[in-house]
Motif scaffolding. Sequence first.
Motif, PDB file in Angstrom:
ATOM      1  N   VAL A 178      24.663  60.568  40.713  1.00  0.00           N
ATOM      2  CA  VAL A 178      23.433  59.996  41.269  1.00  0.00           C
ATOM      3  C   VAL A 178      22.345  61.066  41.343  1.00  0.00           C
ATOM      4  CG1 VAL A 178      22.426  58.808  43.265  1.00  0.00           C
ATOM      5  CG2 VAL A 178      24.776  58.319  42.568  1.00  0.00           C
ATOM      6  N   PHE A 179      22.759  62.317  41.553  1.00  0.00           N
ATOM      7  CA  PHE A 179      21.795  63.419  41.603  1.00  0.00           C
ATOM      8  C   PHE A 179      21.038  63.552  40.283  1.00  0.00           C
ATOM      9  CE2 PHE A 179      20.938  67.999  40.821  1.00  0.00           C
ATOM     10  CZ  PHE A 179      20.014  68.211  41.823  1.00  0.00           C
ATOM     11  N   THR A 216      27.653  68.044  42.471  1.00  0.00           N
ATOM     12  CA  THR A 216      26.978  66.831  42.925  1.00  0.00           C
ATOM     13  C   THR A 216      27.552  65.630  42.182  1.00  0.00           C
ATOM     14  OG1 THR A 216      25.238  66.897  41.226  1.00  0.00           O
ATOM     15  CG2 THR A 216      24.844  68.142  43.263  1.00  0.00           C
ATOM     16  N   THR A 217      27.258  64.455  42.712  1.00  0.00           N
ATOM     17  CA  THR A 217      27.622  63.227  42.012  1.00  0.00           C
ATOM     18  C   THR A 217      26.592  62.976  40.895  1.00  0.00           C
ATOM     19  OG1 THR A 217      26.278  61.837  43.466  1.00  0.00           O
ATOM     20  CG2 THR A 217      28.544  62.304  44.156  1.00  0.00           C
ATOM     21  N   HIS A 270      23.735  64.484  47.728  1.00  0.00           N
ATOM     22  CA  HIS A 270      24.644  63.966  46.701  1.00  0.00           C
ATOM     23  C   HIS A 270      25.783  64.931  46.396  1.00  0.00           C
ATOM     24  CE1 HIS A 270      21.765  60.776  46.070  1.00  0.00           C
ATOM     25  NE2 HIS A 270      20.813  61.641  45.765  1.00  0.00           N
ATOM     26  N   SER A 284      18.208  61.049  40.874  1.00  0.00           N
ATOM     27  CA  SER A 284      17.292  61.339  41.981  1.00  0.00           C
ATOM     28  C   SER A 284      16.477  62.615  41.751  1.00  0.00           C
ATOM     29  CB  SER A 284      18.076  61.473  43.288  1.00  0.00           C
ATOM     30  OG  SER A 284      18.959  62.584  43.230  1.00  0.00           O
TER      31      SER A 284
END
Length: 392
Positions: free
Chosen positions: A308-309, A305-306, A357, A312
Amino acid sequence: MRHLLCSLRARKDFASFFFHNGRWQSGSAVHRLTHVPLADFRETSAITPRRLLSTYAQLSKMRLTILVVLSAASGVAMSPLPTTLPVLLSTVLGTALCSASANALNQIQEVPYDAQMARTRQRPLVRRAITPLHATAFATVAGIAGPAVLWCMTNPLTATLGAANIGLYAGLYTWLKRKSTLNTWVGSVVGAIPPLMGWTACGGKLLPSSDYPIHFFLPSFFSDIPLDPTMADNPLGALALFMLLYSWQFPHFNSLSYLVRASYAQAGYKMLSVLYPRKNAAIGLRHTVLLLPLCSLLFPLSGLTTWVFAVSSLMPNIIWIRSAYAFRKNCGEKQARAMFQHSLWYLPVVLALMMVHKQGVDWTDWGNDSEGERTTNEVRGVQNTQAQTTLV
């Protein structure tokens, strides 16, 4: 003395029902049978195809099998390697057959104990909706067909994982349930293997080597080196998927087992919720807390994942940690039920966020790339691969 005589008389009356079939023609036996009202008898239901499918579904523990299949499919979905629809469908089918076999073999061994628990008294073998021989044949066919499908349609490693999971669940886990509380740890390994099956079905590797080293995907503010999503095919991604399902099992099962601890105690199962309720809650909290760094560090570092995960996924983890802490603090059924209910939505939400993500996937541009743009992206991918440095 009176209690002793009553006990002996009760034993004599009870034992009178267990004599040779030939003695049922005696007067007392015939007298008993002829005075039973016909309304007390019920006709045995005929085994129709629909009823047989329903029985097979119960033998397979359909809800559990669906969860196992979804976790295996998540391994396919999160793999950075290309896959095809036949590979996905064969992984789903093979995993479902392996799970059905393991669950059926588990029930065959636990008939005497399932009969003692209220929540399992209606299982097919307990209520004699199917014979043990029939159930064994079903489990055998499914146990052979599942690994065979995985071997022919994916690869031998995936088939080996499926067969090993049948052995772990129907063998070691089932045996340990009445021997040691370690059964929970073995059961968590069983639940964490299906996503690895999805990962290996796409060709992913489980162990690092010179050809498949471990890569770390650092945040962009730590490194200016462009990232190549295909390098997420490294054993760290497989470890991340395994640990997510492994740690999720503990708060999910420990809270559920606390709610049904009376049944486990009645059947003589060695469960933490029965023998060590406080430890049971503490272990659930421990693994709920462990899920936070798994989501916020291990998954982005592995490249699945990126980063950002990492942000989030904070809210779902915090909500579940609070619930687990309340269960650890009060150790009550209300808190256990709340913790269990959180586990039901936590996993699908986190898996959905992982897909949103996923490294290398831009959902805003999905389906909008022209042929020229795709060619440009391929060239950039080659350049990124040449510029990427590997940390082993």
